[in-house]
Design a protein around this motif. Structure first.
Motif, PDB file in Angstrom:
ATOM      1  N   LYS A   1       0.820  -1.203   0.000  1.00  0.00           N
ATOM      2  CA  LYS A   1       0.000   0.000   0.000  1.00  0.00           C
ATOM      3  C   LYS A   1       0.858   1.260   0.000  1.00  0.00           C
ATOM      4  CE  LYS A   1      -3.959   2.085   2.298  1.00  0.00           C
ATOM      5  NZ  LYS A   1      -4.880   2.013   3.451  1.00  0.00           N
ATOM      6  N   THR A   2       1.906   1.284   0.834  1.00  0.00           N
ATOM      7  CA  THR A   2       2.789   2.456   0.867  1.00  0.00           C
ATOM      8  C   THR A   2       3.515   2.664  -0.465  1.00  0.00           C
ATOM      9  OG1 THR A   2       4.482   1.028   1.839  1.00  0.00           O
ATOM     10  CG2 THR A   2       3.158   2.329   3.359  1.00  0.00           C
ATOM     11  N   SER A   3       3.958   1.542  -1.049  1.00  0.00           N
ATOM     12  CA  SER A   3       4.632   1.681  -2.348  1.00  0.00           C
ATOM     13  C   SER A   3       3.670   2.177  -3.445  1.00  0.00           C
ATOM     14  CB  SER A   3       5.247   0.331  -2.770  1.00  0.00           C
ATOM     15  OG  SER A   3       4.205  -0.621  -2.966  1.00  0.00           O
ATOM     16  N   TYR A   4       2.423   1.738  -3.358  1.00  0.00           N
ATOM     17  CA  TYR A   4       1.436   2.187  -4.343  1.00  0.00           C
ATOM     18  C   TYR A   4       1.116   3.667  -4.148  1.00  0.00           C
ATOM     19  CZ  TYR A   4      -2.842   2.374  -7.092  1.00  0.00           C
ATOM     20  OH  TYR A   4      -3.804   2.719  -8.019  1.00  0.00           O
ATOM     21  N   ASP A   5       0.982   4.102  -2.896  1.00  0.00           N
ATOM     22  CA  ASP A   5       0.740   5.527  -2.637  1.00  0.00           C
ATOM     23  C   ASP A   5       1.914   6.396  -3.108  1.00  0.00           C
ATOM     24  OD1 ASP A   5      -1.705   4.892  -1.561  1.00  0.00           O
ATOM     25  OD2 ASP A   5      -0.954   4.794   0.514  1.00  0.00           O
ATOM     26  N   LEU A   6       3.110   5.889  -2.885  1.00  0.00           N
ATOM     27  CA  LEU A   6       4.284   6.620  -3.344  1.00  0.00           C
ATOM     28  C   LEU A   6       4.300   6.735  -4.873  1.00  0.00           C
ATOM     29  CD1 LEU A   6       6.982   7.965  -2.494  1.00  0.00           C
ATOM     30  CD2 LEU A   6       8.050   5.721  -2.748  1.00  0.00           C
ATOM     31  N   HIS A   7       3.929   5.685  -5.544  1.00  0.00           N
ATOM     32  CA  HIS A   7       3.882   5.698  -7.001  1.00  0.00           C
ATOM     33  C   HIS A   7       2.841   6.701  -7.507  1.00  0.00           C
ATOM     34  CE1 HIS A   7       3.687   4.386 -11.163  1.00  0.00           C
ATOM     35  NE2 HIS A   7       2.396   4.071 -11.003  1.00  0.00           N
ATOM     36  N   ARG A   8       1.657   6.717  -6.892  1.00  0.00           N
ATOM     37  CA  ARG A   8       0.607   7.644  -7.319  1.00  0.00           C
ATOM     38  C   ARG A   8       1.028   9.092  -7.077  1.00  0.00           C
ATOM     39  NH1 ARG A   8      -2.653   6.333 -10.909  1.00  0.00           N
ATOM     40  NH2 ARG A   8      -4.050   8.002 -10.187  1.00  0.00           N
ATOM     41  N   GLY A   9       1.746   9.331  -5.972  1.00  0.00           N
ATOM     42  CA  GLY A   9       2.227  10.689  -5.726  1.00  0.00           C
ATOM     43  C   GLY A   9       3.238  11.131  -6.766  1.00  0.00           C
ATOM     44  N   LYS A  10       4.107  10.221  -7.175  1.00  0.00           N
ATOM     45  CA  LYS A  10       5.087  10.566  -8.200  1.00  0.00           C
ATOM     46  C   LYS A  10       4.411  10.844  -9.546  1.00  0.00           C
ATOM     47  CE  LYS A  10       9.030   8.004  -6.313  1.00  0.00           C
ATOM     48  NZ  LYS A  10       9.962   6.880  -6.527  1.00  0.00           N
ATOM     49  N   VAL A  11       3.372  10.046  -9.838  1.00  0.00           N
ATOM     50  CA  VAL A  11       2.658  10.269 -11.111  1.00  0.00           C
ATOM     51  C   VAL A  11       1.980  11.634 -11.115  1.00  0.00           C
ATOM     52  CG1 VAL A  11       0.722   9.460 -12.521  1.00  0.00           C
ATOM     53  CG2 VAL A  11       2.366   7.838 -11.638  1.00  0.00           C
TER      54      VAL A  11
END
Length: 266
Positions: A41-51
């Motif tokens: 979940k944290t890695s997915y949130d980090l990815h969405r923030g970068k996008v």
């Protein structure tokens, strides 16, 4: 049974029935599914923030506008100087005009110098040369004599006239004489008419009938005279065209007697 939304990385949210025996199913084998769920979940949130915070590699923003290009202070300064110069000149003209209007004006337009040309002497010499040449040509033309002799021409013409008279069948100049006679008759008739008109103007209006009778008689008389003149001219023409036969003794000339074939040749 409870209903809840389970979010898995890389998969949409799906509403499932909460059951006791179900749990998070990771993509890779793990020792603890609960911890793996948090990490994913944290890695997915980090990815969405970068996008969301990603920036384009191509700069599509408009260029920066500089003040010195938009305002153009140099142009404004030149325009101000030009307007100041025009105003200064206009003020000077107004002062001069007002001074002239107040006074008589101090302008002197008289020229006290003589006009001089640099090529005046050369022009005079050229004019003298041309006049001398013209005088020489005039003297040559006046001194030259005619190449043709008019006296000899006149003598030749008289000879040709004599030959023409000897060769002609009818006498020459008869038509001209007839025309002169006709012209003289016309002039005489015109004079008579003018005299009659002047006499008619002096007579009174009561004698109109008498005047008409006289005019008719005069017209008849003029016609008779014209007929007589025409008959006279016709008789002359007949005599000229067909002359009277001569006596047989006079018609034969001595030349014809000596040369009997000459008449045939003519």
């Amino acid at each position: 049974m409870k209903r809840c939304d389970i979010e898995t990385p890389g998969q949409p949210r799906i509403g499932r029935t909460m059951m006791a025996h179900l749990a998070y199913q990771p993509l890779l084998p793990t020792g603890n599914k609960y911890l793996q769920q948090k990490w994913d979940k944290t890695s997915y949130d980090l990815h969405r923030g970068k996008v969301k915070s990603a920036k384009p590699t191509i700069n599509t923003t408009p260029p920066k506008t500089y003040v010195h290009l938009a305002v153009k202070l140099k142009k404004q300064k030149l325009e101000e100087e030009w307007t100041m110069k025009i105003e200064r000149e206009n003020n000077m003209l107004m002062e001069k005009i007002s001074h002239i209007m107040r006074t008589t004006g101090g302008i002197d337009n008289k020229n006290y110098y003589d006009r001089k040309s640099l090529g005046k002497e050369k022009q005079q010499l050229e004019l003298l040369r041309i006049t001398k040449e013209n005088q020489m040509i005039l003297s040559r033309l006046s001194e030259c004599r005619s190449h043709y002799n008019l006296k000899s021409w006149n003598e030749d013409w008289l000879k040709t006239l004599k030959v023409m008279d000897s060769i002609a069948r009818y006498p020459r100049g008869r038509t001209n004489e007839q025309k002169e006679q006709d012209n003289s008759i016309k002039k005489h008739n015109d004079r008579d008419k003018e005299q009659k008109m002047s006499a008619d103007a002096t007579t009174h209006s009561r004698a109109g009938d008498k005047y008409n009778d006289k005019e008719s008689e005069e017209n008849e008389n003029s016609k008779e005279t014209s007929k007589k003149g025409s008959t006279g001219t016709e008789k002359q023409q007949d005599t000229a065209a067909y002359p009277e036969p001569k006596a047989p003794e006079e018609s034969i000339s001595p030349d014809a007697l000596e040369n009997p074939g000459s008449s045939d040749s003519l």
